[in-house]
Each structure stands twice: as C-alpha cells, then as structure tokens.
Design a protein around this motif. Sequence first.
Motif, PDB file in Angstrom:
ATOM      1  N   GLY A  83       0.809  -1.201   0.000  1.00 11.64           N
ATOM      2  CA  GLY A  83       0.000   0.000   0.000  1.00 11.64           C
ATOM      3  C   GLY A  83       0.846   1.256   0.000  1.00 11.64           C
ATOM      4  N   GLY A  84       0.773   2.014  -1.076  1.00  9.89           N
ATOM      5  CA  GLY A  84       1.470   3.296  -1.161  1.00  9.89           C
ATOM      6  C   GLY A  84       2.922   3.194  -1.550  1.00  9.89           C
ATOM      7  N   GLU A  85       3.630   2.183  -1.032  1.00  6.18           N
ATOM      8  CA  GLU A  85       5.065   2.039  -1.306  1.00  6.18           C
ATOM      9  C   GLU A  85       5.452   0.569  -1.275  1.00  6.18           C
ATOM     10  N   ALA A  86       6.339   0.192  -2.185  1.00  3.56           N
ATOM     11  CA  ALA A  86       6.942  -1.142  -2.179  1.00  3.56           C
ATOM     12  C   ALA A  86       8.456  -0.976  -2.155  1.00  3.56           C
ATOM     13  N   LEU A  87       9.105  -1.682  -1.243  1.00  2.00           N
ATOM     14  CA  LEU A  87      10.568  -1.679  -1.160  1.00  2.00           C
ATOM     15  C   LEU A  87      11.084  -2.988  -1.734  1.00  2.00           C
ATOM     16  N   VAL A  88      12.001  -2.883  -2.684  1.00  2.00           N
ATOM     17  CA  VAL A  88      12.585  -4.058  -3.322  1.00  2.00           C
ATOM     18  C   VAL A  88      14.104  -3.957  -3.211  1.00  2.00           C
ATOM     19  N   HIS A 142      18.975   4.855  -1.574  1.00  2.00           N
ATOM     20  CA  HIS A 142      18.134   3.992  -2.382  1.00  2.00           C
ATOM     21  C   HIS A 142      17.795   4.685  -3.694  1.00  2.00           C
ATOM     22  N   PHE A 143      17.014   3.976  -4.517  1.00  2.00           N
ATOM     23  CA  PHE A 143      16.517   4.534  -5.765  1.00  2.00           C
ATOM     24  C   PHE A 143      15.018   4.767  -5.604  1.00  2.00           C
ATOM     25  N   ALA A 164      24.137   9.457  -2.012  1.00  2.00           N
ATOM     26  CA  ALA A 164      23.650   8.519  -3.026  1.00  2.00           C
ATOM     27  C   ALA A 164      24.754   8.238  -4.038  1.00  2.00           C
ATOM     28  N   VAL A 165      24.726   7.053  -4.613  1.00  2.00           N
ATOM     29  CA  VAL A 165      25.707   6.650  -5.620  1.00  2.00           C
ATOM     30  C   VAL A 165      24.949   6.293  -6.891  1.00  2.00           C
ATOM     31  N   GLU A 204      24.180  -4.158  -3.254  1.00  2.00           N
ATOM     32  CA  GLU A 204      22.756  -4.184  -2.984  1.00  2.00           C
ATOM     33  C   GLU A 204      22.120  -2.891  -3.470  1.00  2.00           C
ATOM     34  N   LEU A 205      21.058  -3.031  -4.245  1.00  4.32           N
ATOM     35  CA  LEU A 205      20.316  -1.889  -4.755  1.00  4.32           C
ATOM     36  C   LEU A 205      18.936  -1.905  -4.110  1.00  4.32           C
TER      37      LEU A 205
END
Length: 404
Positions: free
Chosen positions: A239-244, A292-293, A322-323, A336-337
Amino acid sequence: MPKDAAVEEFAGLVRALKARDGRSYEALGRRLSVSASTLHRYCSGATVPEEFAVVDRLALLCGADEEERRALEAAWTEADRARRRAASPAPTPVPAVSAAPESNPEPSAPEPGPGPAPDPTAPDPSAADPSAPEAPRARPRRGAPAPLLVAAAVALVVLALAAALLGHPTRTASAPAPASTAPGRTAAPLPFTWSIGSQLWEGGCGHTYLVDRAPRAVAPPPVAADSGAWAGTHGAVHGGEALVRITVQGRSPSDAVVLHALHVRVVDRAAPLPWNAYRMDNGCGGAVTPRHFAVDLDRPRPLARPVDGLDASGAEVRKIPAVSFPYKVTSSDPEELLVSARTAGCDCRWYLELEWSAGGRTGTVRITDGGKPFRTSGTRGRPAYVHDSAEGRWITDSDSGQTG
C-alpha cells in the motif's frame, strides 16, 4: 518465535562475525542497508533473516572465507526452517468419524433354509419351452463409441497441422533466439547472480498492506522476517510504497561485471484497490535510512532516481551520499540496490530491467517478483487500521490517536 537449537547456533555464528569485525551495529547496518536494531535481532536470535543474501553480505564484510560462508548458509537454512515451522499454525486435528449405525436399517433377507427335495418327475423349470414365445430382447442404445470420436478429432488436428506446415515452410514453432545469441549456439550463463527481497519494511518495522478483508478476519502483524508468509496468506498488496532489494554478485573474484542502469517498466495501471489499509508499525525503528533509488509510479515514464540516505544513530544526523550508476561487482564485492516505488493514484504492476556488461558481453536482466510483476496500489481515502496489542484487535487511526 521460540528459540531452538538451530536458531541459537545461527545467532552464535552471526555474533562471532560481528565480534571479529569490531564495528558497531550502526556501522555494519549502514553497509548492509538494515537498521542497527534489525542487525541486533539477528545476533540475539530474536529474528532470523528471511533471505541468506544479507547474512552472506555480512560474512563478506567481516572477512569470512568460503568454508565459513558455507557453514553459515547451512546454519541459516536450519534456522529458517525452524522459523517457518514456528510461524505456521499447527494443524487442527480432525476428529475421526466412526461408522455410525444407520437410523433406519433395512431388514436383511432371511437366509434360505433347506427346501423340500426336488421331485425327479417334475419338469426342469430352467429348460426352455419350445412352444413358448421368445421374450423380446432389450435393444442397446446406439451411439458413436468414444474412442472413435477421439481418434477422429486427433486425426483432424494432425491434418490441420500438416497443412499449415506445408503451406508455410519458412515458419518455425520455436521461440526466436535472443538478439545477443548467435543462431545454433547455446546462450552463455550470466557472469553474475542476483536475488531479490520484495517484502521489506521501512526501517525493518514500518509498512502498509492493502487487504480485502474485514479487521476481524486479519491476523495480527507479523515480525518483518515473516512478512512474506503473512502477505501471501492474506492476499495482501503493498500500500502506497513497495521496497525491493536487489543483491547482485559476480561469479569471478577478478573479472568485474559493470552495472550500467536500472529501468522501470509499468505493464498495467488501474484504479487504486478499494481495500482496507493495515499498518505494520510495531513501535521499533531504525536509526539508518539507507540510500536507495526512488521511483514515482504515477509519472508517465517512471525513472529510478538515486536518493541520499540518513544516519541518525549518532549525536548528529549524517547524510549517506547517493551513488549513481555504474557499479562494479565481483564474487568478493557484491552490491545491494534498494528501490522504493511509490504511488498514490494507481494500482500499478511493474518490473525492473538491469543493464550490464562484462568481458565484451552486454545484456539486460528482467527483475520480477518470482516471474510476476511487482504490485503497488495507492491508499488515499482507504480506511486505515493499526493493531492494538493490548486489546489484541485492529483499530482505526482515530481510535489510536494517529493521523493519516
């Protein structure tokens, strides 16, 4: 989750790695993109990581050799199996159904007793009477035998296929080979491996799921390590956001693989799901927000934009720069991305494409959620619930004193 021998053994190995390295929980957590409290739960055995990738990353950071990493993976496998056993509900025993006597049993026919001796002069009743008319025979129902119909259908299909092939001699039924593979050659394996984590929570404890169930039919929020099983059982959608989290590791210690870009592809947009929103907040929180991206799924062409992280574990808040791409990975230096995909106005299904090159080869890898697109839906205007652990039930934001 009750600690058993497998969990204790795994936690002891993690503690030994952390003690060997000497760095603090905050410092190691920054490198692993997890909070200090999450790493502490790994070391204490309170939580078993849902994936081995983060533990393997810790082993590499702490200088573990191949033998130690194999032993660590074996210990994690046993601890994860114990975690899953503890998380799964015990099966409800089904009472054995005994054969109850029938309420109205039909009386059984009495066994025939010995009858009178047959009269040798009486005619045999079984012998046919030539003068009696022959009884009419039942005429069988006529119909086409099923095997003949199946054989005829198969024959028609074979004839149609043969006609199609003869009419188009240049067409092949096999899928076209990828553009990077020459005809007649087998595609070479990727020079790297990758894995994903798609049930991540912000800071290890904060997330929102949309569930098409009333609050009384929703189980209490799980620990973050068991979020995948909880979401699967409830048919939950982010809901609203997904972190992968994408973990990429080269196969060679010397030949680096260069990661050039990460693209976002939205395959379907629909109206946000009209389901209830359930928040997994349970009071914990990490002091580290990893870089993160960020992806805005509401844009016509979403992009993966690098974003700074924050470290608030010390006296002052420190920025984690950030890189941007490109990245280089080897077997001893994985990467890790972390992708944060947000939406407010759609039920979006999407996937990622990772561009790479190595040793004169180039390619693109499609990153999906077990072969299916990732899914994120907006929560605007949906009833939101949090879990009251004292009363053991879900309550609304207004009841809890929180605001949307």
